[in-house]
Scaffold this motif. Structure first.
Motif, PDB file in Angstrom:
ATOM      1  N   GLY A 195       0.812  -1.205   0.000  1.00 37.33           N
ATOM      2  CA  GLY A 195       0.000   0.000   0.000  1.00 37.33           C
ATOM      3  C   GLY A 195       0.850   1.262   0.000  1.00 37.33           C
ATOM      4  N   GLU A 196       0.209   2.424   0.015  1.00 34.18           N
ATOM      5  CA  GLU A 196       0.941   3.695  -0.051  1.00 34.18           C
ATOM      6  C   GLU A 196       1.600   4.053   1.272  1.00 34.18           C
ATOM      7  OE1 GLU A 196      -1.482   6.792  -1.587  1.00 34.18           O
ATOM      8  OE2 GLU A 196      -1.694   5.889  -3.566  1.00 34.18           O
ATOM      9  N   GLN A 197       0.943   3.696   2.378  1.00 32.39           N
ATOM     10  CA  GLN A 197       1.484   3.961   3.719  1.00 32.39           C
ATOM     11  C   GLN A 197       1.790   5.446   3.931  1.00 32.39           C
ATOM     12  OE1 GLN A 197       4.639   1.323   4.931  1.00 32.39           O
ATOM     13  NE2 GLN A 197       3.863  -0.350   3.682  1.00 32.39           N
ATOM     14  N   LYS A 198       0.836   6.286   3.538  1.00 32.98           N
ATOM     15  CA  LYS A 198       0.981   7.724   3.784  1.00 32.98           C
ATOM     16  C   LYS A 198      -0.407   8.345   3.833  1.00 32.98           C
ATOM     17  CE  LYS A 198       1.505   8.977  -1.094  1.00 32.98           C
ATOM     18  NZ  LYS A 198       2.368   9.650  -2.098  1.00 32.98           N
ATOM     19  N   ALA A 199      -0.473   9.508   4.450  1.00 38.46           N
ATOM     20  CA  ALA A 199      -1.754  10.196   4.577  1.00 38.46           C
ATOM     21  C   ALA A 199      -2.147  10.846   3.259  1.00 38.46           C
ATOM     22  CB  ALA A 199      -1.662  11.248   5.671  1.00 38.46           C
ATOM     23  N   THR A 200      -3.462  10.898   3.001  1.00 36.08           N
ATOM     24  CA  THR A 200      -3.965  11.580   1.805  1.00 36.08           C
ATOM     25  C   THR A 200      -4.369  13.003   2.168  1.00 36.08           C
ATOM     26  OG1 THR A 200      -6.244  10.869   2.194  1.00 36.08           O
ATOM     27  CG2 THR A 200      -4.820   9.393   0.920  1.00 36.08           C
ATOM     28  N   ASP A 201      -4.441  13.875   1.162  1.00 37.46           N
ATOM     29  CA  ASP A 201      -4.777  15.285   1.420  1.00 37.46           C
ATOM     30  C   ASP A 201      -6.170  15.424   2.018  1.00 37.46           C
ATOM     31  OD1 ASP A 201      -2.325  16.038   0.448  1.00 37.46           O
ATOM     32  OD2 ASP A 201      -3.058  16.360  -1.602  1.00 37.46           O
ATOM     33  N   SER A 202      -7.124  14.631   1.522  1.00 36.04           N
ATOM     34  CA  SER A 202      -8.494  14.744   2.039  1.00 36.04           C
ATOM     35  C   SER A 202      -8.581  14.316   3.496  1.00 36.04           C
ATOM     36  CB  SER A 202      -9.445  13.905   1.182  1.00 36.04           C
ATOM     37  OG  SER A 202      -9.067  12.541   1.218  1.00 36.04           O
ATOM     38  N   LEU A 203      -7.856  13.237   3.829  1.00 37.45           N
ATOM     39  CA  LEU A 203      -7.894  12.770   5.223  1.00 37.45           C
ATOM     40  C   LEU A 203      -7.130  13.698   6.152  1.00 37.45           C
ATOM     41  CD1 LEU A 203      -7.558   8.906   4.781  1.00 37.45           C
ATOM     42  CD2 LEU A 203      -9.590  10.232   5.363  1.00 37.45           C
ATOM     43  N   LYS A 204      -6.102  14.382   5.628  1.00 38.57           N
ATOM     44  CA  LYS A 204      -5.413  15.396   6.435  1.00 38.57           C
ATOM     45  C   LYS A 204      -6.383  16.511   6.822  1.00 38.57           C
ATOM     46  CE  LYS A 204      -0.726  14.817   4.573  1.00 38.57           C
ATOM     47  NZ  LYS A 204       0.334  15.454   3.761  1.00 38.57           N
ATOM     48  N   ALA A 205      -7.237  16.904   5.869  1.00 39.87           N
ATOM     49  CA  ALA A 205      -8.221  17.950   6.149  1.00 39.87           C
ATOM     50  C   ALA A 205      -9.198  17.490   7.214  1.00 39.87           C
ATOM     51  CB  ALA A 205      -8.957  18.321   4.861  1.00 39.87           C
ATOM     52  N   HIS A 206      -9.639  16.220   7.102  1.00 46.84           N
ATOM     53  CA  HIS A 206     -10.545  15.674   8.124  1.00 46.84           C
ATOM     54  C   HIS A 206      -9.866  15.650   9.492  1.00 46.84           C
ATOM     55  CE1 HIS A 206     -14.091  14.468   5.918  1.00 46.84           C
ATOM     56  NE2 HIS A 206     -13.322  13.969   4.939  1.00 46.84           N
TER      57      HIS A 206
END
Length: 216
Positions: A195-206
Motif C-alpha cells: 500500500g501507499e502507507q501515507k496520509a492523503t490530502d483529504s484525510l489530512k483535512a478531516h
C-alpha cells in the motif's frame, strides 16, 4: 482404554531410570501388565508410562509379549530416529525440496531417488571404512558437506595448477554468479503490495477538522 485406566487406579507405578535414545537417563514411572484389549480383540502387553513432572500416563501397547517392559519403553524412545531420517532426506538428499512432480507419484519417485542417494553415499571412502570396521556411519548431511568441500578443493586446485590461473579464476567466478540463485524472501515482504502507507490530502483535512472540534 477403560480397563487399562482402572488398572492404573488400582496399582501404583514403580519409579525407575529410563535410557532415552541410547543416551541420557530420565526418571519415569512405569507399570506393565498383559491385558485383554477389547479394541484389538486379543491380549496385549500394555505399558503405562509417565515422565517426571507429568500427571497423566501415556500407554504403549505391544503385540509381542516376550519382551521386557523396560526394553519396550526404551525402544519407544527411538521412534524419533524416523523423523531424523526424513529430515536428512529433505535437507540433503533432494526429497520434497527438488521434486518436480507433485502428488503421490512425485513423493514415491522422490523416496526412490533419496534411497539411491543414500546407497551411493555408502561408497564414500570414509563411510566405507567406518562401516567395514563395524563403527557408526556418518549421517547423509555430513557426507554431503564433505563431498562439497572436496569438490571445492578440487576446483581450486585445478585453477591454481592451470596454465592461465587468472582466466580460469574469472571463468569460475562467472560460473558461480550464474549458478547461485536470486531468491526473494517472503519473510522480508519482498514482492508484496504494502500500500501507499501515507496520509492523503483529504484525510489530512478531516484530521485538522477533528482537532479543531476536540479543542472546542
Amino acid at each position: 482404554m477403560a480397563q487399562e485406566t482402572l488398572w492404573i487406579r488400582l496399582r501404583k507405578g514403580a519409579e525407575t531410570q529410563l535410557i532415552i535414545r541410547g543416551g541420557k537417563e530420565e526418571q519415569v514411572t512405569m507399570l506393565a501388565a498383559r491385558l485383554y484389549v477389547k479394541a484389538h480383540g486379543k491380549r496385549r502387553f500394555v505399558i503405562a508410562l509417565k515422565y517426571e513432572g507429568e500427571e497423566d500416563y501415556r500407554y504403549l501397547v505391544a503385540s509381542d509379549m516376550s519382551w521386557r517392559h523396560t526394553d519396550i519403553a526404551r525402544i519407544y524412545t527411538l521412534r524419533w530416529l524416523v523423523e531424523v531420517f526424513i529430515q536428512d532426506w529433505k535437507a540433503h538428499c533432494g526429497w520434497n525440496r527438488l521434486s518436480k512432480q507433485q502428488g503421490a507419484d512425485g513423493s514415491q519417485r522422490g523416496v526412490i531417488l533419496s534411497l539411491l542417494c543414500e546407497h551411493m553415499l555408502l561408497l564414500h571412502p570414509e563411510q566405507f571404512v567406518l562401516l567395514k570396521n563395524k563403527q557408526a556411519g556418518m549421517p547423509a548431511g555430513c557426507l554431503i558437506e564433505r563431498l562439497n568441500a572436496e569438490a571445492l578443493l578440487a576446483t581450486v586446485k585445478s585453477v591454481v595448477e592451470s596454465e592461465d590461473p587468472d582466466t580460469e579464476l574469472k571463468a569460475l567466478a562467472l560460473a558461480l554468479e550464474h549458478t547461485l540463485p536470486k531468491r526473494e524472501s517472503s519473510r522480508h515482504m519482498a514482492g508484496r503490495d504494502l500500500g501507499e502507507q501515507k496520509a492523503t490530502d483529504s484525510l489530512k483535512a478531516h484530521a485538522r477538522k477533528f482537532k479543531l472540534l476536540d479543542a472546542a
